[in-house]
Design a protein around this motif. Structure first.
Motif, mmCIF file in Angstrom:
data_model
loop_
_atom_site.group_PDB
_atom_site.id
_atom_site.type_symbol
_atom_site.label_atom_id
_atom_site.label_comp_id
_atom_site.label_asym_id
_atom_site.label_seq_id
_atom_site.Cartn_x
_atom_site.Cartn_y
_atom_site.Cartn_z
ATOM 1 N N ASN A 249 0.839 -1.214 0.000
ATOM 2 C CA ASN A 249 0.000 0.000 0.000
ATOM 3 C C ASN A 249 0.866 1.252 0.000
ATOM 4 N N LEU A 250 1.876 1.246 0.882
ATOM 5 C CA LEU A 250 2.701 2.450 1.013
ATOM 6 C C LEU A 250 3.523 2.689 -0.246
ATOM 7 N N ALA A 251 4.059 1.597 -0.798
ATOM 8 C CA ALA A 251 4.884 1.751 -2.002
ATOM 9 C C ALA A 251 4.017 2.186 -3.181
ATOM 10 N N GLN A 252 2.802 1.632 -3.276
ATOM 11 C CA GLN A 252 1.906 2.044 -4.365
ATOM 12 C C GLN A 252 1.549 3.518 -4.233
ATOM 13 N N ASN A 253 1.257 3.956 -3.014
ATOM 14 C CA ASN A 253 0.965 5.378 -2.819
ATOM 15 C C ASN A 253 2.135 6.230 -3.280
ATOM 16 N N ALA A 254 3.351 5.786 -2.936
ATOM 17 C CA ALA A 254 4.543 6.556 -3.292
ATOM 18 C C ALA A 254 4.667 6.650 -4.811
ATOM 19 N N VAL A 255 4.496 5.513 -5.484
ATOM 20 C CA VAL A 255 4.632 5.482 -6.942
ATOM 21 C C VAL A 255 3.527 6.337 -7.581
ATOM 22 N N GLN A 256 2.300 6.188 -7.067
ATOM 23 C CA GLN A 256 1.198 6.978 -7.626
ATOM 24 C C GLN A 256 1.433 8.471 -7.408
ATOM 25 N N ALA A 257 1.977 8.816 -6.237
ATOM 26 C CA ALA A 257 2.206 10.239 -5.939
ATOM 27 C C ALA A 257 3.232 10.834 -6.906
ATOM 28 N N MET A 258 4.220 10.012 -7.307
ATOM 29 C CA MET A 258 5.272 10.549 -8.175
ATOM 30 C C MET A 258 4.792 10.714 -9.612
ATOM 31 N N GLY A 259 3.669 10.059 -9.935
ATOM 32 C CA GLY A 259 3.054 10.295 -11.238
ATOM 33 C C GLY A 259 3.860 9.752 -12.404
ATOM 34 N N PRO A 260 3.421 10.117 -13.625
ATOM 35 C CA PRO A 260 4.029 9.534 -14.831
ATOM 36 C C PRO A 260 5.511 9.866 -14.982
ATOM 37 N N GLU A 261 5.956 10.962 -14.401
ATOM 38 C CA GLU A 261 7.380 11.294 -14.519
ATOM 39 C C GLU A 261 8.267 10.370 -13.699
ATOM 40 N N GLY A 262 7.678 9.670 -12.743
ATOM 41 C CA GLY A 262 8.452 8.782 -11.887
ATOM 42 C C GLY A 262 9.282 9.573 -10.894
ATOM 43 N N GLY A 263 10.318 8.923 -10.366
ATOM 44 C CA GLY A 263 11.147 9.557 -9.339
ATOM 45 C C GLY A 263 11.884 8.465 -8.617
ATOM 46 N N THR A 264 12.240 8.718 -7.370
ATOM 47 C CA THR A 264 12.978 7.719 -6.610
ATOM 48 C C THR A 264 12.147 7.237 -5.426
ATOM 49 N N LEU A 265 12.019 5.929 -5.337
ATOM 50 C CA LEU A 265 11.358 5.302 -4.193
ATOM 51 C C LEU A 265 12.456 4.736 -3.302
ATOM 52 N N THR A 266 12.520 5.210 -2.070
ATOM 53 C CA THR A 266 13.555 4.718 -1.163
ATOM 54 C C THR A 266 12.910 3.904 -0.051
#
Ligand SMILES: Nc1ncnc2c1ncn2[C@@H]1O[C@H](COP(=O)(O)OP(=O)(O)O)[C@@H](O)[C@H]1O
Ligand SMILES: [Mg+2]
Length: 359
Positions: A249-266
């Motif tokens: 859940n937390l990782a999905q929220n993080a990925v969704q928050a970063m949107g189509p541009e992506g970013g870094t998930l730590t």
């Protein structure tokens, strides 16, 4: 008998900082050194903004008092620390005057409110969850029972009719009933009596599994993953299915928050020896801390305040249950979940779990 004043000040539980008229530290008692992770030797003589950082609210408060000669207060300020968890402090600052009534310095009195603050948050969170649990269990029960009947009737109607539109309508009913049933199942999580099944769990295996599930989601944008795992963490007693759900859940929220541009998930793991504020675990237990951080847009303060409320969502198509379900399972493990966010920089969700050893 004249006592050594510094010994007295060190015995005081609050932090005390005395600055000279130029804002340099003249005295730091041991509680202040603990709060700011310094020693009296290295702090003394430093300008206060060198010790705390130029933009630090407490440094500004002190310099403001020096300039104005009027006492001032600052409350519930977070002080980030490098080696230990952040603390929350209340500060009062009073000017010191010389014989000619000139300002000769300022004394800062710092009260560590961390434990009190954590307890308050924990109580609010528990109360919300428990009230919600009762309601959810009641609704789930009332709704789930008739659903089976409705579904069965729709299937029979669909099978008996030759009319294509009626068949479509019957299918629609079945599909919607299934959707409601799935939502009700999610709600049942909050009902009482759903136990966690504790077994030895390797937390890094759980987290790697979560990352694998995340990669399999084709709709996910390209996200850089940073795994910062402390290899010395032992197995803990936990429910690995539930923890997988929490971190997914937390990782999905993080990925969704970063949107189509992506970013870094730590994803970071570490152990700490803080006291755990939980009614379910006695005394002080080592904590396993897992942080899921993203470089997304962050969360505005008014939204942050809503996040403890189940069904709160800002996503089109969101259920608003991800965080509530995660909180629930973390609480069922005797742990806590905290969200920190800086708008414009990103969000970090910290999960603390008691490291009950599988012995
Ligand atoms: N990492 C994050 N960054 C920004 N906002 C977040 C993040 N995680 C959660 N949120 C906010 O919290 C809300 C609730 O999240 P959640 O309970 O998982 O439900 P949902 O994902 O279905 O919206 C989201 O809609 C979003 O506004
Ligand atoms: Mg979610």
């Amino acid at each position: 008998m004249v006592r050594d004043l510094s010994g007295v000040l060190d015995a005081v539980l609050a932090g005390i900082l005395v600055l000279d008229e130029e804002g340099r530290i003249e005295l730091a008692n041991s509680a202040a050194c603990r709060i700011f992770e310094t020693s009296a030797e290295s702090a003394c003589g430093l300008p206060v903004e060198r010790l705390l950082g130029p933009d630090h609210a407490i440094a500004k408060l002190a310099l403001g008092v020096l300039a104005s000669g009027r006492a001032a207060v600052d409350s519930e300020r977070r002080v980030e620390r490098r080696r230990a968890d952040a603390v929350v402090v209340d500060t009062s600052a009073s000017p010191l005057f010389d014989d000619d009534q000139g300002i000769s310095g300022v004394v800062l009195f710092l009260r560590d409110r961390t434990i009190q603050k954590q307890l308050e948050e924990l109580v609010v969170e528990r109360e919300r969850l428990s009230a919600f649990g009762h309601i959810a269990a009641g609704i789930a029960h009332e709704v789930k029972n008739p659903l089976g009947g409705i579904r069965g009737a729709a299937e029979i109607l669909g099978a008996r009719t030759e009319d294509g539109r009626m068949q479509e309508a019957a299918k629609l009913v079945v599909r919607e009933v299934d959707r409601i049933a799935a939502l009700v199942d999610e709600l049942m999580v909050f009902a009482r009596g759903d136990e966690v099944h504790l077994a030895p769990v390797n937390i890094h295996r759980v987290l790697d599994h979560v990352l694998e599930l995340l990669r399999m989601d084709a709709s996910a944008p390209a996200v850089r993953v940073d795994r910062v795992f402390d290899p010395s963490i032992p197995e803990l007693l936990a429910d690995d299915r539930r923890l997988t759900q929490v971190f997914l859940n937390l990782a999905q929220n993080a990925v969704q928050a970063m949107g189509p541009e992506g970013g870094t998930l730590t994803i970071r793991t570490r152990m700490s020896l803080a006291h755990l504020l939980s009614t379910e675990v006695e005394g002080s237990v080592p904590l396993l801390r897992v942080t899921v951080a993203d470089t997304g847009p962050g969360i505005a303060p008014d939204v942050l305040a809503e996040l403890a409320t189940p069904f709160f969502t800002t996503r089109a198509g969101g259920t608003g249950l991800g965080l509530a379900v995660s909180r629930h399972w973390v609480a069922r493990h005797g742990g806590s979940l905290r969200i920190e966010s800086t708008p414009g920089e990103g969000t970090a969700v910290q999960v603390a779990l008691p490291l009950r050893r599988a012995s």
